[in-house]
Design a protein around this motif. Structure first.
Motif, PDB file in Angstrom:
ATOM      1  N   TYR A 214       0.877  -1.156  -0.020  1.00 46.79           N
ATOM      2  CA  TYR A 214      -0.163   0.012  -0.070  1.00 46.79           C
ATOM      3  C   TYR A 214       0.835   1.293  -0.007  1.00 46.79           C
ATOM      4  N   GLU A 215       2.032   1.290   0.855  1.00 44.88           N
ATOM      5  CA  GLU A 215       2.927   2.376   0.751  1.00 44.88           C
ATOM      6  C   GLU A 215       3.367   2.586  -0.528  1.00 44.88           C
ATOM      7  N   GLN A 218      -0.188   3.124  -3.218  1.00 44.52           N
ATOM      8  CA  GLN A 218      -1.212   3.852  -3.012  1.00 44.52           C
ATOM      9  C   GLN A 218      -1.038   5.165  -2.151  1.00 44.52           C
ATOM     10  N   LYS A 219       0.152   5.583  -2.185  1.00 44.16           N
ATOM     11  CA  LYS A 219       0.551   7.001  -1.554  1.00 44.16           C
ATOM     12  C   LYS A 219       0.477   8.209  -2.191  1.00 44.16           C
ATOM     13  N   PHE A 228      -8.256  10.035  -0.786  1.00 40.99           N
ATOM     14  CA  PHE A 228      -6.862   9.277  -0.833  1.00 40.99           C
ATOM     15  C   PHE A 228      -7.073   8.309  -1.637  1.00 40.99           C
ATOM     16  N   ALA A 230      -5.647   5.369  -1.256  1.00 42.07           N
ATOM     17  CA  ALA A 230      -5.837   4.336  -0.542  1.00 42.07           C
ATOM     18  C   ALA A 230      -7.479   3.935  -0.445  1.00 42.07           C
TER      19      ALA A 230
ATOM     20  N   SER B 165      -0.532   6.303   7.158  1.00 46.54           N
ATOM     21  CA  SER B 165      -0.070   5.526   6.159  1.00 46.54           C
ATOM     22  C   SER B 165      -1.174   5.271   5.084  1.00 46.54           C
ATOM     23  N   PRO B 166      -1.111   4.974   3.741  1.00 43.18           N
ATOM     24  CA  PRO B 166      -1.903   4.297   2.947  1.00 43.18           C
ATOM     25  C   PRO B 166      -2.568   3.251   3.407  1.00 43.18           C
ATOM     26  N   TRP B 167      -1.961   2.379   4.191  1.00 48.48           N
ATOM     27  CA  TRP B 167      -2.456   1.083   4.931  1.00 48.48           C
ATOM     28  C   TRP B 167      -3.300   1.414   6.100  1.00 48.48           C
ATOM     29  N   ILE B 169      -5.116   4.382   6.386  1.00 51.63           N
ATOM     30  CA  ILE B 169      -6.083   4.871   5.725  1.00 51.63           C
ATOM     31  C   ILE B 169      -7.271   3.659   5.055  1.00 51.63           C
ATOM     32  N   ALA B 170      -6.499   2.740   4.514  1.00 51.19           N
ATOM     33  CA  ALA B 170      -7.083   1.606   3.947  1.00 51.19           C
ATOM     34  C   ALA B 170      -8.087   0.831   5.065  1.00 51.19           C
ATOM     35  N   GLU B 173     -11.031   3.057   5.756  1.00 45.85           N
ATOM     36  CA  GLU B 173     -11.748   3.133   4.816  1.00 45.85           C
ATOM     37  C   GLU B 173     -12.842   2.012   4.929  1.00 45.85           C
TER      38      GLU B 173
END
Lengths: 335, 335
Positions: A214-215, A218-219, A228, A230, B165-167, B169-170, B173
């Motif tokens: 994801y980092e 999806q950043k 966002f 993500a 982090s995108p992680w 945020i995921a 979500e």
């Protein structure tokens, strides 16, 4: 690959004692069984995959790949409960002529193996050169091998386990709760629970992938609290599954995964694994958080003729579908 | 601890430009500010905690603990949007005399810091001896420090990050999707989205804990496909939160967590951290999958007077609330 259907004439009894009539099994094949009958590759698919293995395991299975229809007879059967053609909760219940939906029996990995053994009998298959499956497919491959009705020469197990973990069950329970919290899941229609299914798939993605991926993919920056990448990625993945699957199949299949326990109706896990005679390749993905490598190592430690391989990957559980180059390297001697 | 309320007289403007009237901040205090005014401990709470730190950080905060009201003035203020007394989506909108629900403004970590600075002004606090927070609380402690209006002598950051982090945020979500998939979330009533909230909390548990702790605490045998302990545990944790919280607060607070990015309206993350003058303790939990230790190491590497500590724990992110003995050992010189 060619899609075919096998129709079972007798009542099919599930592990929990429930019975259905008219069990149909959808399956794909490619290539021909050779005269020596020693070129059969049987594939067990994962949770939401179909039986056309050329579609979802490209680079390993295909006309020009390691497992190809020129050299092999390749077969993959769709599991009970799945959206892709085998009898499932959207099939008509012969008693009511309406889809089963939530009246479908709860089924297990042992039921998958039992059903596909019927197909093997029908096709007169008594020996499989390579039986291969990842994740739910690996769970099924283990149960199928333990039925001990077909001789399995080589068994390939990827990112799977011998008994499902409390952690895995918890991930699946959250997904089922998401589906159940969508009140349309109780409305008797094919897209019931659709929004819940979208959510469930996004939860599953968190178990299939990793922080690191994801980092990397999806950043983004410069947003305050919306838009966002993500977030969009989660919604996209959820919708993509909902466009091709249904909440009922998903709910039941997740319970089948939870049911994995080779020790049930046997003495112990260790003893069950110890009876497997096939030459076994057990493959773990280093970053898999759903089926951590410790589970694969445990299998390899307890099957007498097993070797453990580990693929170093940042893709997590999904690595078994993505790390094609590494898989080709490990499996090349089987082709 | 004593619960008090501060009522702000002027309109409060959020980072996104929206404005609310009558902002109320709920806060708890214990002990007294000493004549030298050098015994103030300011605590920033995590996502669903209240402002009574004696309730949720027992063993570290309490009458007989490291941070106690005999030696310290301890204060913890509830964040904007939280269920526990500060203005939140269930508060009455002065324009309509009805609860805001989904009409509440979207707020950020920067809004938390801005609001609590108003409280500090009101209490005439110009210097804090120890500013401490974990997870969302650590995110807030960083923003509060960067406001540079109150002198922070010692800053303690646990299991937190400088940019979400995108992680992370995921994960959030998926939780919001679970709440939104519950159609009652759009019904204007205080328990709207309740089943979605239950699901969301079960997803959160998977980010707060670890494979290993589920393995140790939720393992069982002899079930076919129902009644697993891990399933019950998920439902229990979800229901427990739903009994004390609401889906609207939860939905908004998760967005606030996503908003964490110290670089927004500043040059870079590194430069923002570099301006912090406080003696800083950054504490990571070895098994934290939501805020991995790499995020804490990054903070420690970029704050000039920072030291990184790592607590070896199998509890994951929740370790910052559970590993009390290790925390006491690290923080004893601050008491």
């Amino acid at each position: 690959m060619n899609l075919q259907h096998y129709q079972h004439d007798l009542p099919f009894e599930f592990e929990n004692g429930e019975i259905i009539e008219n069990l149909t099994i959808a399956y794909h094949t490619a290539g021909k069984i050779n005269p020596e009958k020693n070129n059969i590759i049987w594939v067990c698919h994962a949770l939401t995959a179909n039986s056309n293995v050329f579609e979802w395991w490209e680079g390993l299975f295909g006309e020009n790949d390691l497992f190809n229809p020129n050299d092999h007879f390749i077969i993959c059967a769709n599991v009970i409960g799945s959206h892709y053609g085998t009898t499932n909760p959207l099939s008509a219940n012969p008693k009511t002529n309406q889809p089963y939906y939530r009246d479908f029996p709860t089924f297990t990995i042992k039921d998958f193996a039992k059903a596909h053994q019927l197909l093997a009998d029908y096709l007169n298959i008594k020996e499989i050169d390579v039986l291969i499956g990842g994740s739910l497919g690996g769970q099924q491959a283990l149960e199928f091998t333990l039925l001990d009705k077909v001789k399995v020469n080589n068994l390939v197990l990827l990112a799977t386990n011998a008994a499902h973990s409390p952690w895995g069950i918890a991930f699946n329970e959250s997904q089922r709760l998401a589906i159940e919290a969508d009140s349309t899941f109780n409305e008797k229609k094919d897209d019931g629970g659709n929004n819940g299914l979208i959510t469930a798939r996004t939860i599953a993605m968190l178990s299939y992938r990793t922080y690191q991926i994801y980092e990397e993919k999806q950043k983004d920056e410069n947003h305050i609290s919306d838009f966002f990448r993500a977030s969009s990625y989660q919604k996209y993945q959820g919708q993509k599954l909902a466009d091709r699957f249904n909440a009922y199949s998903y709910w039941y299949l997740s319970k089948a995964m939870d049911s994995q326990n080779l020790a049930r109706d046997r003495k112990t896990l260790e003893e069950a694994l110890h009876t497997i005679k096939a030459k076994t390749y057990v493959i773990g993905i280093s970053s898999d958080i759903l089926f951590p490598v410790s589970e694969q190592k445990y299998i390899a430690d307890n099957i007498p003729n097993a070797t453990y391989f580990e693929i170093d990957s940042i893709y997590g559980h999904d690595g078994f579908l993505i790390e094609i180059k590494a898989l080709n390297k490990i499996l090349k001697e089987l082709a």
